[in-house]
Design a protein around this motif. Structure first.
Motif, PDB file in Angstrom:
ATOM      1  N   SER A 129       0.741  -1.115  -0.017  1.00  0.00           N
ATOM      2  CA  SER A 129       0.041   0.049   0.154  1.00  0.00           C
ATOM      3  C   SER A 129       0.809   1.279   0.037  1.00  0.00           C
ATOM      4  N   GLN A 130       1.849   1.215   0.953  1.00  0.00           N
ATOM      5  CA  GLN A 130       2.850   2.375   0.882  1.00  0.00           C
ATOM      6  C   GLN A 130       3.420   2.554  -0.440  1.00  0.00           C
ATOM      7  N   ALA A 131       4.001   1.337  -1.147  1.00  0.00           N
ATOM      8  CA  ALA A 131       4.597   1.744  -2.323  1.00  0.00           C
ATOM      9  C   ALA A 131       3.640   2.242  -3.498  1.00  0.00           C
ATOM     10  N   ILE A 132       2.528   1.877  -3.363  1.00  0.00           N
ATOM     11  CA  ILE A 132       1.515   2.401  -4.276  1.00  0.00           C
ATOM     12  C   ILE A 132       1.155   3.785  -4.157  1.00  0.00           C
ATOM     13  N   ASN A 133       0.953   4.119  -2.925  1.00  0.00           N
ATOM     14  CA  ASN A 133       0.703   5.596  -2.704  1.00  0.00           C
ATOM     15  C   ASN A 133       1.637   6.382  -2.846  1.00  0.00           C
ATOM     16  N   ASN A 134       3.038   5.755  -2.423  1.00  0.00           N
ATOM     17  CA  ASN A 134       4.275   6.938  -2.574  1.00  0.00           C
ATOM     18  C   ASN A 134       4.435   7.146  -4.365  1.00  0.00           C
ATOM     19  N   THR A 135       4.366   6.090  -5.125  1.00  0.00           N
ATOM     20  CA  THR A 135       4.316   6.148  -6.531  1.00  0.00           C
ATOM     21  C   THR A 135       3.246   7.184  -7.353  1.00  0.00           C
ATOM     22  N   LYS A 136       2.101   6.830  -6.706  1.00  0.00           N
ATOM     23  CA  LYS A 136       0.924   7.649  -7.126  1.00  0.00           C
ATOM     24  C   LYS A 136       1.331   9.207  -6.684  1.00  0.00           C
ATOM     25  N   ASP A 137       1.678   9.484  -5.688  1.00  0.00           N
ATOM     26  CA  ASP A 137       1.836  10.839  -5.201  1.00  0.00           C
ATOM     27  C   ASP A 137       3.091  11.494  -6.041  1.00  0.00           C
ATOM     28  N   GLU A 138       4.033  10.729  -6.319  1.00  0.00           N
ATOM     29  CA  GLU A 138       5.108  11.102  -7.175  1.00  0.00           C
ATOM     30  C   GLU A 138       4.533  11.488  -8.635  1.00  0.00           C
ATOM     31  N   GLN A 154       6.195  12.337 -17.776  1.00  0.00           N
ATOM     32  CA  GLN A 154       6.807  11.683 -16.480  1.00  0.00           C
ATOM     33  C   GLN A 154       5.794  11.049 -15.803  1.00  0.00           C
ATOM     34  N   ALA A 155       4.596  11.951 -15.474  1.00  0.00           N
ATOM     35  CA  ALA A 155       3.549  11.771 -14.777  1.00  0.00           C
ATOM     36  C   ALA A 155       2.972  10.307 -14.886  1.00  0.00           C
ATOM     37  N   ILE A 156       2.808  10.184 -16.187  1.00  0.00           N
ATOM     38  CA  ILE A 156       2.144   9.033 -17.017  1.00  0.00           C
ATOM     39  C   ILE A 156       2.979   7.819 -16.483  1.00  0.00           C
ATOM     40  N   GLN A 157       4.286   7.801 -16.558  1.00  0.00           N
ATOM     41  CA  GLN A 157       5.099   6.773 -16.500  1.00  0.00           C
ATOM     42  C   GLN A 157       4.951   6.349 -14.982  1.00  0.00           C
ATOM     43  N   ARG A 158       4.910   7.267 -14.009  1.00  0.00           N
ATOM     44  CA  ARG A 158       4.794   7.082 -12.450  1.00  0.00           C
ATOM     45  C   ARG A 158       3.299   6.332 -12.360  1.00  0.00           C
ATOM     46  N   TYR A 159       2.314   6.858 -12.965  1.00  0.00           N
ATOM     47  CA  TYR A 159       0.908   6.287 -12.803  1.00  0.00           C
ATOM     48  C   TYR A 159       1.009   4.895 -13.224  1.00  0.00           C
ATOM     49  N   THR A 160       1.826   4.679 -14.337  1.00  0.00           N
ATOM     50  CA  THR A 160       1.783   3.414 -14.917  1.00  0.00           C
ATOM     51  C   THR A 160       2.356   2.278 -13.981  1.00  0.00           C
ATOM     52  N   MET A 161       3.588   2.795 -13.305  1.00  0.00           N
ATOM     53  CA  MET A 161       4.288   2.121 -12.333  1.00  0.00           C
ATOM     54  C   MET A 161       3.286   1.691 -11.259  1.00  0.00           C
ATOM     55  N   ALA A 162       2.843   2.834 -10.647  1.00  0.00           N
ATOM     56  CA  ALA A 162       1.818   2.566  -9.546  1.00  0.00           C
ATOM     57  C   ALA A 162       0.359   1.328 -10.020  1.00  0.00           C
TER      58      ALA A 162
END
Length: 256
Positions: free
Chosen positions: A107-116, A128-136
């Motif tokens: 959960s923390q990894a998901i939220n941190n990546t989404k917040d980035e 870059q935002a699209i890339q972080r959302y894709t990773m999340a």
């Protein structure tokens, strides 16, 4: 040899010796299966020939082609094998925990990546935002199958809604529409998914479909001012003949 003592004032004494036999052995009483559910299972039961694969013969494959998913054999063992691999990778896990147990690290990894991704979006760095959302999103779908599926649906709907907004701002309206449609499928009563879908449809000149999307969203949130304004913009466009009139562009709403 056992002995009894207390650790501090007010604490009851206890023994460090072996527990009495009646405490050492607890008989687990198995409840009989639900007859109705058992009948449903037996009615739909279809024996199939399977083969076992690595690791440790813990993966089910179709017997004829040795595939996890085989169209010819009409078999799909991927969900079963995902659970099997998780249990093999965690030998101390004797059985899946109850669904209310949630992996806090995940959960923390998901939220941190989404917040980035949110930070990059607000800074105008949409790619870059699209890339972080894709990773999340890729992290969110890694939740083990015994965790409540509603949690994953909530996480994915939020992430994909944000990614839809990022695609829109980057000018990729088809991808924005695809993500918005997925959000609607995951969380139909959430008006933001319908808003994102209608906004992408407007950019693609599908105003009739955009009106249907925004009207459906308003059925869940009738007083939403952004959606009411968008509906008015759509109606005005459909009422005016095509004379080269510049189309109104809906105002973006912030990501979550």
């Amino acid at each position: 040899m056992s002995h009894t003592h207390s650790h501090a004032p007010g604490q009851p004494s206890h023994s460090h010796g072996p527990a009495p036999p009646q405490q050492q052995q607890q008989t687990m009483v198995m409840r009989p299966p639900d007859p109705l559910m058992q009948a449903v299972i037996e009615e739909s039961f279809r024996p199939v020939e399977i083969a076992l694969g690595a690791p440790e013969n813990a993966v089910a494959l179709c017997g004829k082609h040795k595939l996890e998913k085989c169209a010819d054999c009409n078999e799909d063992h991927r969900s079963l094998n995902r659970l099997s691999r998780l249990l093999v990778a965690n030998p101390n896990l004797r059985c899946p925990p109850p669904p209310q147990v949630v992996s806090q690290n995940l959960s923390q990894a998901i939220n941190n990546t989404k917040d980035e991704g949110n930070t990059m979006f607000k800074g105008g760095h949409h790619v870059q935002a699209i890339q972080r959302y894709t990773m999340a999103a890729s992290i969110a779908v890694q939740r083990p199958p015994w965790e409540a599926q509603q949690l994953m649906r909530e996480e994915l709907s939020m992430i994909l809604s944000n990614r839809s907004a990022a695609f829109f701002e980057a000018g990729d309206f088809v991808s924005a529409l695809v993500d918005a449609e997925t959000v609607v499928q995951l969380k139909r009563p959430w008006s933001k998914g319908h808003f994102r879908k209608a906004r992408a449809l407007m950019k693609l000149d599908h105003y009739e479909e955009a009106r249907e999307a925004i009207q459906l969203g308003l059925s869940f949130e009738p007083t939403n001012p952004e959606m009411l304004q968008m509906l008015a913009d759509i109606e005005s466009h459909l009422d005016v003949p095509e004379t080269g009139l510049e189309k109104a562009s809906p105002q973006p709403i912030p990501v979550a």
